[in-house]
Design a protein around this motif. Structure first.
Motif, PDB file in Angstrom:
ATOM      1  N   TYR A 105       0.822  -1.201   0.000  1.00  0.00           N
ATOM      2  CA  TYR A 105       0.000   0.000   0.000  1.00  0.00           C
ATOM      3  C   TYR A 105       0.865   1.264   0.000  1.00  0.00           C
ATOM      4  CZ  TYR A 105      -4.419  -2.496   0.878  1.00  0.00           C
ATOM      5  OH  TYR A 105      -5.546  -3.292   0.778  1.00  0.00           O
ATOM      6  N   VAL A 191      -6.838   2.041   3.985  1.00  0.00           N
ATOM      7  CA  VAL A 191      -7.857   1.684   3.006  1.00  0.00           C
ATOM      8  C   VAL A 191      -7.583   2.391   1.673  1.00  0.00           C
ATOM      9  CG1 VAL A 191     -10.332   1.667   2.514  1.00  0.00           C
ATOM     10  CG2 VAL A 191      -9.535   1.525   4.892  1.00  0.00           C
ATOM     11  N   GLU A 194     -10.128   3.376  -3.826  1.00  0.00           N
ATOM     12  CA  GLU A 194     -10.932   2.872  -4.942  1.00  0.00           C
ATOM     13  C   GLU A 194     -11.592   1.526  -4.650  1.00  0.00           C
ATOM     14  OE1 GLU A 194      -6.817   1.204  -5.367  1.00  0.00           O
ATOM     15  OE2 GLU A 194      -7.704   3.167  -4.903  1.00  0.00           O
ATOM     16  N   LEU A 195     -11.467   0.999  -3.432  1.00  0.00           N
ATOM     17  CA  LEU A 195     -12.045  -0.305  -3.122  1.00  0.00           C
ATOM     18  C   LEU A 195     -13.569  -0.263  -3.180  1.00  0.00           C
ATOM     19  CD1 LEU A 195      -9.937  -1.680  -0.129  1.00  0.00           C
ATOM     20  CD2 LEU A 195      -9.754  -2.248  -2.552  1.00  0.00           C
ATOM     21  N   TYR A 219     -18.447   3.155   4.750  1.00  0.00           N
ATOM     22  CA  TYR A 219     -17.749   1.916   4.398  1.00  0.00           C
ATOM     23  C   TYR A 219     -18.724   0.753   4.602  1.00  0.00           C
ATOM     24  CZ  TYR A 219     -13.883   5.126   5.173  1.00  0.00           C
ATOM     25  OH  TYR A 219     -13.043   6.226   5.139  1.00  0.00           O
ATOM     26  N   VAL A 222     -16.145  -3.390   3.261  1.00  0.00           N
ATOM     27  CA  VAL A 222     -14.902  -3.153   2.515  1.00  0.00           C
ATOM     28  C   VAL A 222     -13.880  -4.197   2.955  1.00  0.00           C
ATOM     29  CG1 VAL A 222     -13.071  -1.506   2.017  1.00  0.00           C
ATOM     30  CG2 VAL A 222     -15.416  -0.693   2.367  1.00  0.00           C
ATOM     31  N   ARG A 223     -13.432  -5.015   2.015  1.00  0.00           N
ATOM     32  CA  ARG A 223     -12.500  -6.109   2.304  1.00  0.00           C
ATOM     33  C   ARG A 223     -11.057  -5.616   2.292  1.00  0.00           C
ATOM     34  NH1 ARG A 223     -13.993 -11.319   1.089  1.00  0.00           N
ATOM     35  NH2 ARG A 223     -11.884 -11.774   1.848  1.00  0.00           N
ATOM     36  N   LEU A 224     -10.301  -6.027   3.337  1.00  0.00           N
ATOM     37  CA  LEU A 224      -8.917  -5.573   3.487  1.00  0.00           C
ATOM     38  C   LEU A 224      -8.033  -6.709   3.969  1.00  0.00           C
ATOM     39  CD1 LEU A 224     -10.012  -2.319   5.236  1.00  0.00           C
ATOM     40  CD2 LEU A 224      -8.678  -2.330   3.117  1.00  0.00           C
TER      41      LEU A 224
END
Length: 391
Positions: A105, A191, A194-195, A219, A222-224
């Motif tokens: 990132y 984060v 653009e997710l 949010y 939102v997968r992280l």
């Protein structure tokens, strides 16, 4: 990780040139509320948005004193540009101190930062909680996914930068198996902007900093990855504190912006006073004692604010610590002086100080926003009084 970033030229001439270019379009962005793209591009080309990127990452690695000088110059051009830059510079400084971001990132953020303005910001406030500076836990949650990663859910307010952000640093509570619901882990979640699952509400309709795009963001699932959650440790008193925020830059970056606003008001005042020739007077109002006295008052307030702002940085560089309990009070006094300087200019000019054809009313609206940044005045004064009185 990234090609070498621009090393800023911090000479007075170079900073003044950047200020002038940014100021040239500040009024337009204030009226439209759009992200100040041209001002940010000026700051990017000059290397002012990445000045705190560590040398090991290919950056200049500038310290707090130099960074405060940058933010005064940007604030003098456009307070909204200054705010966006301050948030970004603080994010890079924290990474320089802690190496906490996921490697991929941060490498991506640096690549984007070479190509153009790439903004990151800490997203903390919430509708129910307000500012976390007054305590409490966020309702935004990072829940463990079976694959070991995280799922982020929640709504944030006052997320400066809006859809122009490249990365969000989101304050959230960890919801995980085996966690203590009474003392949950709290952290910052990195984060990419653009997710899927990130949506914006154009809620920013503010008195000042109109171009900062400080909108609401939501949010939804939102997968992280697993390393996107950075835990914030508790202090001895049980309060969550991010050690990387306890620096003179994090404490005074925002103050610097508004010292710049006061400088802009001083420049506009002197220019107007020299050019304004009322028919009844027959000479510039700059020749009258009333205007000269007001100019002196404006300069006195700015001198006080600058001496406090830069004095704190110099004492930190010298390793002094005796003044640290007074830092919130120093911020209060800088804010008071910056506001007083602009208010003096507006008050003495009458109608010209309040017309939108001139910059004074915009500068007044912007400088009043200094009171929003924590710690607020009442909190700082109460803490100082209790400290002195042993309470």
């Amino acid at each position: 990780m990234a090609p070498d970033l621009v090393v800023p030229d911090l000479s007075p001439e170079a900073l003044a040139a950047a200020t002038a270019q940014i100021a040239g379009c500040a009024a337009e962005y204030d009226r439209t509320g759009a992200i100040p793209a041209r001002g940010l591009e000026v700051a990017h080309r000059a290397g002012l948005l990445t000045a705190t990127v560590a040398a090991r990452y290919g950056g200049p690695g500038l310290g707090a004193l130099e960074t405060v000088r940058i933010l005064v110059a940007l604030g003098e051009g456009d307070a909204s540009v200054g705010l966006l830059a301050a948030n970004n510079l603080i994010v890079h400084q924290r990474q320089a101190m802690a190496d906490s971001w996921p490697v991929d990132y941060y490498a991506d953020l640096l690549r984007r930062s070479v190509q153009g303005p790439a903004l990151a910001n800490a997203i903390r406030s919430e509708p129910e909680l307000g500012s976390p500076s007054r305590g409490g836990l966020p309702r935004t949650t990072a829940s463990r996914h079976p694959d070991g990663g995280w799922v982020l859910n929640g709504r944030k307010t006052y997320a400066t930068g809006g859809a122009a952000l490249a990365y969000h640093v989101v304050w959230a509570v960890a919801d995980e198996p085996g966690g203590d619901p009474q003392r949950p882990r709290v952290g910052q979640v990195i984060v990419p902007a653009e997710l899927p699952g990130i949506s914006w509400s154009d809620s920013w309709d503010h008195l000042g900093l109109r171009a900062s795009n400080t909108h609401d963001v939501e949010y939804a699932d939102v997968r992280l990855p697993a390393d996107a959650f950075i835990e914030i440790p508790r202090g001895p008193d049980g309060v969550y504190r991010d050690p990387s925020t306890m620096t003179t830059l994090a404490n005074f970056a925002y103050s610097a912006i508004y010292v710049g606003v006061a400088r802009a008001a001083r420049s506009a005042f002197t220019r107007f006073a020299r050019e304004r020739v009322p028919a009844a007077l027959g000479r510039p109002i700059a020749t009258t004692e009333r205007i000269q006295t007001a100019a002196g008052e404006i300069d006195a307030q700015i001198a006080q604010a600058e001496t406090l702002l830069f004095g704190v940085q110099l004492r930190a560089e010298a390793g002094e610590t005796a003044h640290l309990p007074q830092l919130p009070l120093v911020k209060v006094q800088i804010a008071r002086s910056a506001i007083a300087a602009v208010e003096t200019a507006v008050a003495v000019l009458g109608n010209p100080g309040l017309t939108r054809h001139l910059p004074f009313e915009r500068l007044l609206r912007d400088v009043l926003c200094v009171r929003v940044h924590p710690p607020q005045e009442d909190t700082a004064l109460l803490a100082a009084g209790r400290r002195l009185l042993g309470q």
